[in-house]
Design a protein around this motif. Structure first.
Motif, PDB file in Angstrom:
ATOM      1  N   THR A  18       0.881  -1.133   0.043  1.00 52.51           N
ATOM      2  CA  THR A  18       0.031   0.020   0.092  1.00 52.51           C
ATOM      3  C   THR A  18       0.950   1.323   0.009  1.00 52.51           C
ATOM      4  O   THR A  18       0.309   2.290  -0.026  1.00 52.51           O
ATOM      5  CB  THR A  18      -0.865  -0.026   1.218  1.00 52.51           C
ATOM      6  OG1 THR A  18      -0.262  -0.075   2.482  1.00 52.51           O
ATOM      7  CG2 THR A  18      -1.885  -0.944   1.107  1.00 52.51           C
ATOM      8  N   LEU A  19       2.348   1.097  -0.024  1.00 52.14           N
ATOM      9  CA  LEU A  19       3.024   2.292   0.219  1.00 52.14           C
ATOM     10  C   LEU A  19       3.506   2.846  -1.392  1.00 52.14           C
ATOM     11  O   LEU A  19       3.876   1.921  -2.310  1.00 52.14           O
ATOM     12  CB  LEU A  19       4.421   1.795   0.768  1.00 52.14           C
ATOM     13  CG  LEU A  19       5.277   2.712   1.062  1.00 52.14           C
ATOM     14  CD1 LEU A  19       4.900   3.957   2.327  1.00 52.14           C
ATOM     15  CD2 LEU A  19       6.515   2.202   2.085  1.00 52.14           C
ATOM     16  N   ALA A  20       3.271   3.996  -1.530  1.00 55.72           N
ATOM     17  CA  ALA A  20       3.755   4.472  -2.765  1.00 55.72           C
ATOM     18  C   ALA A  20       5.180   5.134  -2.641  1.00 55.72           C
ATOM     19  O   ALA A  20       5.404   5.757  -1.516  1.00 55.72           O
ATOM     20  CB  ALA A  20       2.467   5.571  -3.142  1.00 55.72           C
ATOM     21  N   CYS A  21       5.964   4.693  -3.641  1.00 52.18           N
ATOM     22  CA  CYS A  21       7.341   5.164  -3.439  1.00 52.18           C
ATOM     23  C   CYS A  21       7.826   5.750  -4.645  1.00 52.18           C
ATOM     24  O   CYS A  21       7.203   5.526  -5.883  1.00 52.18           O
ATOM     25  CB  CYS A  21       8.202   3.974  -3.152  1.00 52.18           C
ATOM     26  SG  CYS A  21       7.932   2.846  -1.748  1.00 52.18           S
ATOM     27  N   GLN A  69       7.511  -3.621   5.138  1.00 52.47           N
ATOM     28  CA  GLN A  69       6.165  -3.860   4.850  1.00 52.47           C
ATOM     29  C   GLN A  69       5.657  -5.285   5.156  1.00 52.47           C
ATOM     30  O   GLN A  69       6.331  -6.104   5.174  1.00 52.47           O
ATOM     31  CB  GLN A  69       5.783  -3.492   3.692  1.00 52.47           C
ATOM     32  CG  GLN A  69       6.131  -1.877   3.232  1.00 52.47           C
ATOM     33  CD  GLN A  69       5.298  -0.921   4.209  1.00 52.47           C
ATOM     34  OE1 GLN A  69       4.217  -0.782   4.234  1.00 52.47           O
ATOM     35  NE2 GLN A  69       6.144  -0.208   5.093  1.00 52.47           N
ATOM     36  N   GLY A  70       4.334  -5.298   5.278  1.00 54.95           N
ATOM     37  CA  GLY A  70       3.622  -6.725   5.262  1.00 54.95           C
ATOM     38  C   GLY A  70       3.874  -7.620   4.249  1.00 54.95           C
ATOM     39  O   GLY A  70       3.983  -6.860   3.065  1.00 54.95           O
ATOM     40  N   PRO A  71       3.912  -8.834   4.113  1.00 51.78           N
ATOM     41  CA  PRO A  71       4.033  -9.537   2.958  1.00 51.78           C
ATOM     42  C   PRO A  71       2.537  -9.382   2.078  1.00 51.78           C
ATOM     43  O   PRO A  71       1.862  -9.357   2.560  1.00 51.78           O
ATOM     44  CB  PRO A  71       4.135 -10.965   3.369  1.00 51.78           C
ATOM     45  CG  PRO A  71       3.628 -10.880   4.740  1.00 51.78           C
ATOM     46  CD  PRO A  71       3.701  -9.935   5.263  1.00 51.78           C
ATOM     47  N   GLY A 141       5.462   4.488   9.850  1.00 47.45           N
ATOM     48  CA  GLY A 141       5.687   3.159   9.291  1.00 47.45           C
ATOM     49  C   GLY A 141       6.799   2.827   8.636  1.00 47.45           C
ATOM     50  O   GLY A 141       7.087   1.885   7.972  1.00 47.45           O
ATOM     51  N   VAL A 142       7.680   4.039   8.114  1.00 45.37           N
ATOM     52  CA  VAL A 142       8.854   3.789   7.274  1.00 45.37           C
ATOM     53  C   VAL A 142      10.204   4.434   7.838  1.00 45.37           C
ATOM     54  O   VAL A 142       9.885   5.679   8.612  1.00 45.37           O
ATOM     55  CB  VAL A 142       8.668   4.716   6.039  1.00 45.37           C
ATOM     56  CG1 VAL A 142       9.766   4.478   4.991  1.00 45.37           C
ATOM     57  CG2 VAL A 142       7.335   4.100   4.963  1.00 45.37           C
ATOM     58  N   ASN A 154      -1.443  15.485  -6.985  1.00 46.06           N
ATOM     59  CA  ASN A 154      -2.880  15.269  -7.128  1.00 46.06           C
ATOM     60  C   ASN A 154      -3.531  14.783  -5.846  1.00 46.06           C
ATOM     61  O   ASN A 154      -4.394  13.919  -5.699  1.00 46.06           O
ATOM     62  CB  ASN A 154      -3.204  14.269  -8.357  1.00 46.06           C
ATOM     63  CG  ASN A 154      -2.599  14.834  -9.509  1.00 46.06           C
ATOM     64  OD1 ASN A 154      -2.762  16.028  -9.709  1.00 46.06           O
ATOM     65  ND2 ASN A 154      -2.368  13.750 -10.348  1.00 46.06           N
ATOM     66  N   GLY A 155      -3.032  15.225  -4.699  1.00 49.89           N
ATOM     67  CA  GLY A 155      -3.579  14.933  -3.245  1.00 49.89           C
ATOM     68  C   GLY A 155      -3.042  13.641  -2.740  1.00 49.89           C
ATOM     69  O   GLY A 155      -3.252  13.342  -1.582  1.00 49.89           O
ATOM     70  N   GLU A 156      -1.932  13.011  -3.280  1.00 50.99           N
ATOM     71  CA  GLU A 156      -1.757  11.651  -3.170  1.00 50.99           C
ATOM     72  C   GLU A 156      -0.220  11.773  -2.460  1.00 50.99           C
ATOM     73  O   GLU A 156       0.548  12.544  -3.230  1.00 50.99           O
ATOM     74  CB  GLU A 156      -1.794  10.611  -3.840  1.00 50.99           C
ATOM     75  CG  GLU A 156      -3.121  10.215  -4.485  1.00 50.99           C
ATOM     76  CD  GLU A 156      -3.502   9.154  -5.232  1.00 50.99           C
ATOM     77  OE1 GLU A 156      -2.334   8.286  -5.515  1.00 50.99           O
ATOM     78  OE2 GLU A 156      -4.473   9.033  -5.958  1.00 50.99           O
ATOM     79  N   LEU A 157       0.215  10.960  -1.344  1.00 47.87           N
ATOM     80  CA  LEU A 157       1.496  11.148  -0.784  1.00 47.87           C
ATOM     81  C   LEU A 157       2.367   9.935  -1.338  1.00 47.87           C
ATOM     82  O   LEU A 157       1.824   8.986  -1.735  1.00 47.87           O
ATOM     83  CB  LEU A 157       1.333  11.130   0.563  1.00 47.87           C
ATOM     84  CG  LEU A 157       1.059  12.320   1.518  1.00 47.87           C
ATOM     85  CD1 LEU A 157       0.810  11.973   2.841  1.00 47.87           C
ATOM     86  CD2 LEU A 157       1.784  13.461   1.206  1.00 47.87           C
ATOM     87  N   PHE A 158       3.774  10.136  -1.818  1.00 44.88           N
ATOM     88  CA  PHE A 158       4.545   9.193  -2.103  1.00 44.88           C
ATOM     89  C   PHE A 158       5.755   9.596  -1.461  1.00 44.88           C
ATOM     90  O   PHE A 158       6.371  10.736  -1.185  1.00 44.88           O
ATOM     91  CB  PHE A 158       4.708   9.021  -3.407  1.00 44.88           C
ATOM     92  CG  PHE A 158       5.234  10.193  -4.168  1.00 44.88           C
ATOM     93  CD1 PHE A 158       6.774  10.445  -4.670  1.00 44.88           C
ATOM     94  CD2 PHE A 158       4.441  11.036  -4.697  1.00 44.88           C
ATOM     95  CE1 PHE A 158       7.220  11.579  -5.001  1.00 44.88           C
ATOM     96  CE2 PHE A 158       4.883  12.037  -5.393  1.00 44.88           C
ATOM     97  CZ  PHE A 158       6.193  12.381  -5.619  1.00 44.88           C
ATOM     98  N   ILE A 159       6.689   8.436  -1.197  1.00 47.37           N
ATOM     99  CA  ILE A 159       8.076   8.779  -0.578  1.00 47.37           C
ATOM    100  C   ILE A 159       9.137   8.601  -1.754  1.00 47.37           C
ATOM    101  O   ILE A 159       9.135   7.615  -2.415  1.00 47.37           O
ATOM    102  CB  ILE A 159       8.317   7.853   0.758  1.00 47.37           C
ATOM    103  CG1 ILE A 159       8.259   6.237   0.276  1.00 47.37           C
ATOM    104  CG2 ILE A 159       7.403   8.085   1.704  1.00 47.37           C
ATOM    105  CD1 ILE A 159       8.814   5.308   1.348  1.00 47.37           C
TER     106      ILE A 159
END
Length: 173
Positions: A18-21, A69-71, A141-142, A154-159
């Motif tokens: 679920t993590l955007a990178c 992250q979880g599997p 979580g990171v 566009n309002g979405e976060l990523f690392i």
């Protein structure tokens, strides 16, 4: 690339669970469909194994393990793999991509090294100015040492990952 130049960098955006990178495009050699790997005896669990990319052996790292992250729901357990050499059949048919990254190009005396990173989906490529980058503090979580910045588009976060900090220790084990 320095922190000051990160705002003008081109970034490849991808999803691990679920993590955007994102990673700097300059580090990306190529993007391939998820490849079956040959396990390396005694390698840490974060290492999926080796793949042959046009005659070059490349170590592949499981993105979800490296990022803590979880599997994924279809991730095989290494202990349950029946073949000592190949990854399980479920892993070979699992969707996703392997991003081949080139580390150590910037004047490193050791030369460059290719390493693969498994991801669930490659979603976008951003040019400088397409996203706003913020300080890396306060990201739950990171591990903050693996993050260069937090991006918003566009309002979405990523690392934005510090690829050398993420994969460097794995290369030395």
């Amino acid at each position: 690339m320095s922190e000051e130049n990160l705002g003008s960098a081109r970034l490849l955006v991808f999803r691990v669970g679920t993590l955007a990178c994102a990673a700097e495009v300059d580090l990306v050699r190529e993007i391939l469909p998820r490849l079956p790997t040959t396990r390396i005896p005694g390698a840490p669990s974060v290492v999926a194994g080796l793949v042959n990319v046009r005659g070059t052996l490349v170590t592949v790292v499981e993105g979800w393990r490296a990022l803590g992250q979880g599997p994924p729901s279809s991730a095989p357990s290494r202990a349950s793999d029946s073949s000592p050499h190949l990854s399980s059949a479920a892993d070979q048919g699992r969707p996703g991509s392997t991003i081949i990254l080139e580390l150590g190009r910037d004047g490193d005396n050791g030369g460059s090294r290719l390493i693969g990173l498994t991801v669930d989906e490659v979603t976008d490529m951003l040019a400088g100015g397409d996203a706003t980058l913020e300080d890396r503090k306060g990201l739950p979580g990171v591990d903050p040492t693996l993050v260069r910045a937090v991006g918003r588009r566009n309002g979405e976060l990523f690392i934005v990952l510090d690829v050398a900090a993420l994969l460097g220790p794995i290369l030395t084990t």
